[in-house]
Design an enzyme around this catalytic site. Structure first.
Site, PDB file in Angstrom:
ATOM      1  CB  THR A   3      31.230  43.215  42.923  1.00 28.19           C
ATOM      2  OG1 THR A   3      32.618  42.944  43.099  1.00 28.19           O
ATOM      3  CG2 THR A   3      30.498  41.925  42.683  1.00 28.19           C
ATOM      4  CB  SER A  17      35.070  35.286  45.126  1.00 27.52           C
ATOM      5  OG  SER A  17      33.998  36.174  45.057  1.00 27.52           O
ATOM      6  N   GLY A  54      33.275  43.817  47.856  1.00 25.82           N
ATOM      7  CA  GLY A  54      34.451  43.127  48.406  1.00 25.82           C
ATOM      8  C   GLY A  54      34.033  42.278  49.603  1.00 25.82           C
TER       9      GLY A  54
END
Ligand code: GLY
Length: 601
Positions: free
Chosen positions: A403, A474, A496
């Site tokens: 990410t 999320s 994560g």
């Protein structure tokens, strides 16, 4: 004798012309003292930004995972754009230069705080297609069917990034949208120099990437070797898509040829995304999580991100005078942080999911009574076994990890914290043919099997089961901290589930331990996710005595490679604002600069 060396007075006409020329020169150089800096003139002097791992500036800052994207953002600020304009330009640029997570094919969350104190929480998380249902990853025997669960096409949700950026821009942007997309288009067309980080990641993920010919065509040479650091990578197909978005806006993506092409590609691979799913997609404005903390206010992202609630819970549990002078790498702080994280992750598994599908008891989870109860359950002399916090005997796939987060502040005080993702590094590894876009594999963030919560960390609780039109839970935790009406911290991270631990750790170190910005970001990190019941500490960074004490307290200690990449901005006394790029993720800070005479501002 050089009697002629005496300077004679010039003719009045020549004198007038000289004065006009001098005035024009002064104007051109923008060096009239006391006048507001004019970035256009600064361009005449030099590049309108400074760049470094750490940059102090009161003229605006951009901190992100790539130097080229940071420069693009700083240039937008220098040219009169605000923080949202810069954020939009950075997000498009990262889709080119940081394809591991920067994206057009994924989704994320953006917090925007305006100088008047109002906040937008933009949810542009990917959404499951209409054909999704809770058993989508199960075989006829009711067990997880690996051929379904591991099929990257069956994990692709409707991408939200283009809609999210456009929504933020419509509400706050000052510069025309197409001007914010164009720098990315130019980079994709002309190419950029591959960084050591991108080269390393292409090597690390070679097996996944090389399974897909459309990916190989973009990121590998004819001999199937991935691009190396220092080589120029051009992405003409992606440039074409960016050009279409620059001219056609969101419609070409959600109602036009781009969405149709992605849906076709996904269905050909065994997924179930349709053009109708694209047409239904909307980026949403949510109510941000706003909690009081240490005389100020912490602003975070609400569900479908768990980040805002979990980070606020952890900091509320830890907010006791005992910890305020604690050693940042000592066992007392590590134990307290681990125990707080354990409890916040348990609540996450039990209660959090897409709020359009599940009732999330936000106020109760953040209430003083609940925080007190969680704090009261922590034994300073003993690790709490995670299973004892669960109502039934237990089984979480480790949320894979990539990410990217960036932080932006403009000189009027508008702040943007943006975290977006493809889910895993390069998503499922699939570039959509002829588009050059990496597809996300975000739907792997749903709980894959109803009722299946295990010690390894698989979660099967109802709030985050797959369903048509639902957004997977999320951990992304973009955060803004404000005190006395001024933004003090903008932060967030990839990683994560470790995102929550990283963001809570940065805020804790700055707000409670009062470490300087660099140490708040660069000092050692830890992570605990309730299940699996183990405490992960960054390898080689913690004192061995701390690890020994933690083991003696009953923690299962595991060393892990580096955790997160918190590219952050801090208010720091006389230094003004400081952007800190996290060295763990090749972070760069950039700030616009103007020159007033010889003085840099
Ligand atoms: N895909 C990482 C997250 O949303 O937490």
């Amino acid at each position: 004798m050089l009697a002629t060396s005496r300077i004679s007075r010039p003719e009045p006409r020549i004198r007038a012309a000289a004065i006009v020329a001098a005035l024009l020169l002064l104007l051109a150089l923008g060096c009239t003292r006391g006048m507001p800096p004019d970035p256009a003139r600064a361009l005449l002097r030099r590049e309108p930004f400074k760049l470094g791992r750490t940059v102090a500036s009161s003229s605006g800052l951009v901190v992100c995972a790539d130097a080229e994207a940071a420069r693009i953002g700083a240039r937008v600020l220098a040219e009169g754009g605000n923080a949202v304009d810069a954020a939009v330009a950075v997000a498009f640029a990262l889709a080119v230069t940081h394809p591991q997570a920067g994206n057009l094919g994924g989704g994320g969350f953006m917090l925007v705080r305006r100088p008047d104190g109002s906040v937008d929480a933009v949810d542009y998380r990917e959404t499951a297609p209409a054909a999704f249902h809770p058993e989508v990853y199960l075989g006829t025997d009711g067990e997880i069917d690996r051929t379904r669960y591991d099929n990257p096409y069956l994990q692709v949700g409707v991408p939200g990034t283009v809609a999210g950026l456009a929504l933020a821009h419509r509400r706050h942007g000052r510069r025309p949208f197409h001007l914010l997309v164009e720098p990315a288009e130019r980079l994709a067309r002309a190419g950029f120099i591959v960084s050591p980080l991108l080269a390393r990641d292409l090597r690390l993920h070679r097996a996944k990437l090389s399974r897909h010919p459309s990916t190989v065509r973009v990121f590998f040479h004819w001999d199937r070797e991935p691009y190396q650091a220092g080589e120029r990578l051009q992405q003409p197909e992606l440039a074409g898509v960016l050009k279409s978005i620059a001219t056609g806006g969101t419609d070409v993506f959600y109602r036009g040829w781009i969405g149709e092409a992605i849906a076709q590609k996904v269905r050909a691979g065994g997924g179930c995304l349709t053009a109708a799913d694209f047409r239904r997609y909307e980026a949403r404005l949510r109510d941000p999580i706003r909690t009081p903390l240490r005389g100020g206010e912490l602003i975070g992202m609400p569900p479908p991100s768990s980040g805002g609630i979990a980070v606020a819970q952890v900091l509320a549990i830890l907010d006791s005078p005992a910890l305020h002078r604690a050693d940042p790498v000592g066992p007392q702080l590590a134990h307290a942080l681990a125990e707080s994280l354990r409890r916040a992750f348990r609540d996450r598994a039990l209660h959090l999911g897409d709020p359009d599908f599940t009732a999330v008891p936000v106020n109760q989870l953040l209430s003083a009574a609940h925080v007190k109860e969680l704090r009261g359950g922590i034994d300073p002399r003993r690790a709490t076994p995670s299973e004892s916090l669960w109502p039934v005997p237990l089984p979480l796939p480790e949320a894979g990890g990539e990410t990217t987060h960036f932080s932006v502040l403009d000189r009027d005080g508008m702040a943007v914290a943006n975290t977006y993702t493809l889910e895993q590094t390069f998503g499922g590894g699939v570039v959509a043919a002829d588009l050059g876009i990496f597809l996300n594999n975000e739907l792997g963030d749903f709980n894959p099997k109803p009722g299946d919560t295990d010690r390894a960390g698989r979660i099967g609780t109802p709030p985050n089961l797959p369903a048509a039109g639902k957004r997977p839970l999320s951990s992304m935790s973009p955060a803004i901290y404000v005190r006395d009406g001024q933004v003090e911290i903008i932060t967030g991270s990839p990683g994560g589930r470790t995102i929550i631990s990283t963001v809570a750790g940065v805020l804790l170190k700055r707000l409670f331990l009062e470490l300087d910005p660099e140490h708040a970001v660069w000092s050692p990190r830890l992570h605990h996710a309730w299940l699996p019941d183990r405490l992960e500490l960054e390898e080689g960074l913690w004192p061995p005595q701390t690890l020994e004490v933690l083991r003696a307290l009953g923690h299962t200690v595991k060393t892990a490679s580096s955790q997160g990449a918190a590219h952050s901005i801090f208010r720091d006394g006389e230094r003004g604002y400081v952007g800190v790029g996290d060295c763990r993720g090749d972070g760069w800070a950039a700030a616009p600069t103007w020159f007033d005479g010889d003085e840099e501002r």
